[in-house]
Scaffold this active site. Structure first.
Site, PDB file in Angstrom:
ATOM      1  N   HIS A  22       0.843  -1.198   0.000  1.00  0.00           N
ATOM      2  CA  HIS A  22       0.000   0.000   0.000  1.00  0.00           C
ATOM      3  C   HIS A  22       0.878   1.247   0.000  1.00  0.00           C
ATOM      4  O   HIS A  22       1.801   1.368   0.799  1.00  0.00           O
ATOM      5  CB  HIS A  22      -0.894  -0.009   1.248  1.00  0.00           C
ATOM      6  CG  HIS A  22      -1.735   1.210   1.372  1.00  0.00           C
ATOM      7  ND1 HIS A  22      -1.487   2.167   2.314  1.00  0.00           N
ATOM      8  CD2 HIS A  22      -2.791   1.630   0.653  1.00  0.00           C
ATOM      9  CE1 HIS A  22      -2.372   3.138   2.186  1.00  0.00           C
ATOM     10  NE2 HIS A  22      -3.174   2.832   1.181  1.00  0.00           N
ATOM     11  N   ASP A  30       6.307   5.497 -21.588  1.00  0.00           N
ATOM     12  CA  ASP A  30       6.362   5.350 -23.037  1.00  0.00           C
ATOM     13  C   ASP A  30       7.771   4.931 -23.461  1.00  0.00           C
ATOM     14  O   ASP A  30       8.681   4.822 -22.629  1.00  0.00           O
ATOM     15  CB  ASP A  30       5.889   6.620 -23.738  1.00  0.00           C
ATOM     16  CG  ASP A  30       6.743   7.854 -23.475  1.00  0.00           C
ATOM     17  OD1 ASP A  30       7.963   7.731 -23.217  1.00  0.00           O
ATOM     18  OD2 ASP A  30       6.181   8.966 -23.535  1.00  0.00           O
ATOM     19  N   ARG A 109       7.451  18.301 -15.825  1.00  0.00           N
ATOM     20  CA  ARG A 109       8.287  17.235 -16.397  1.00  0.00           C
ATOM     21  C   ARG A 109       9.450  16.810 -15.497  1.00  0.00           C
ATOM     22  O   ARG A 109       9.622  15.625 -15.213  1.00  0.00           O
ATOM     23  CB  ARG A 109       8.816  17.696 -17.756  1.00  0.00           C
ATOM     24  CG  ARG A 109       9.749  16.715 -18.413  1.00  0.00           C
ATOM     25  CD  ARG A 109      10.189  17.239 -19.781  1.00  0.00           C
ATOM     26  NE  ARG A 109      11.294  16.464 -20.279  1.00  0.00           N
ATOM     27  CZ  ARG A 109      12.441  16.987 -20.694  1.00  0.00           C
ATOM     28  NH1 ARG A 109      12.618  18.286 -20.671  1.00  0.00           N
ATOM     29  NH2 ARG A 109      13.403  16.207 -21.131  1.00  0.00           N
ATOM     30  N   TYR A 131       4.180  11.955 -24.056  1.00  0.00           N
ATOM     31  CA  TYR A 131       3.506  12.122 -22.760  1.00  0.00           C
ATOM     32  C   TYR A 131       2.695  10.888 -22.375  1.00  0.00           C
ATOM     33  O   TYR A 131       1.736  10.975 -21.612  1.00  0.00           O
ATOM     34  CB  TYR A 131       2.648  13.397 -22.736  1.00  0.00           C
ATOM     35  CG  TYR A 131       3.479  14.620 -22.962  1.00  0.00           C
ATOM     36  CD1 TYR A 131       4.265  15.131 -21.941  1.00  0.00           C
ATOM     37  CD2 TYR A 131       3.517  15.243 -24.202  1.00  0.00           C
ATOM     38  CE1 TYR A 131       5.069  16.247 -22.145  1.00  0.00           C
ATOM     39  CE2 TYR A 131       4.313  16.361 -24.423  1.00  0.00           C
ATOM     40  CZ  TYR A 131       5.088  16.856 -23.389  1.00  0.00           C
ATOM     41  OH  TYR A 131       5.881  17.954 -23.589  1.00  0.00           O
ATOM     42  N   GLY A 132       3.117   9.724 -22.853  1.00  0.00           N
ATOM     43  CA  GLY A 132       2.450   8.469 -22.512  1.00  0.00           C
ATOM     44  C   GLY A 132       3.015   7.872 -21.235  1.00  0.00           C
ATOM     45  O   GLY A 132       3.405   6.703 -21.214  1.00  0.00           O
ATOM     46  N   ASN A 133       3.082   8.694 -20.181  1.00  0.00           N
ATOM     47  CA  ASN A 133       3.663   8.293 -18.897  1.00  0.00           C
ATOM     48  C   ASN A 133       2.692   8.612 -17.772  1.00  0.00           C
ATOM     49  O   ASN A 133       2.093   9.686 -17.758  1.00  0.00           O
ATOM     50  CB  ASN A 133       4.967   9.065 -18.644  1.00  0.00           C
ATOM     51  CG  ASN A 133       5.922   8.967 -19.803  1.00  0.00           C
ATOM     52  OD1 ASN A 133       6.376   7.887 -20.138  1.00  0.00           O
ATOM     53  ND2 ASN A 133       6.213  10.088 -20.427  1.00  0.00           N
TER      54      ASN A 133
END
Length: 144
Positions: A22, A30, A109, A131-133
């Site tokens: 947890h 990406d 960023r 920006y695929g993060n």
């Protein structure tokens, strides 16, 4: 293969997801993400997009309900209010799949990179959209 487990989830990734506690966090990254310099543990999902990875991971991992931002994405450089198409898709997947849907919060960023270095694991995909993060915080599963 296992019944009911998304085939995108590799045996090693399932082990990491199960080992996380947890509040532990992971990055879905990406193909351009600097995983080697940001991670102690890297799992690569060759051929999978970041959205496929997010959907698969959220099918087995709860989101943390004790933090303000259990899902965080990287802000667009020069336009922090912009919402890239992939981040909008991340939000749709969270709304559909997550046990406790949450609004994605954006992070500058360089702050995103600093936060990524603290995570349990980076899951690097073959995603080629910028920006695929996304950073996810793992929640707890309540007793039944």
């Amino acid at each position: 293969m296992l019944i009911g487990i998304d085939p995108v989830l590799t045996p090693d990734l399932l082990r990491h997801l199960g080992a996380m506690g947890h509040g532990d966090q992971l990055v879905i990254a990406d193909a351009n993400f600097p995983a080697e310099s940001c991670a102690n543990r890297i799992e690569r999902l060759a051929g999978a997009s970041a959205t496929e990875a997010l959907r698969a991971i959220l099918s087995v991992m709860p989101l943390d309900t004790y933090v303000d931002a259990p899902a965080r994405s990287m802000q667009v450089v020069g336009d922090p209010e912009a919402v890239p198409d992939i981040v909008a898709e991340f939000q749709r997947i969270i709304d559909e799949v997550a046990d406790h849907p949450a609004q994605i919060q954006s992070v500058e960023r360089h702050e995103f990179y600093r936060e990524a270095k603290k995570t349990y694991c980076v899951v690097q995909t073959s995603e080629n959209r910028f920006y695929g993060n996304i950073i996810l915080s793992k929640g707890a599963i309540a007793p039944s």
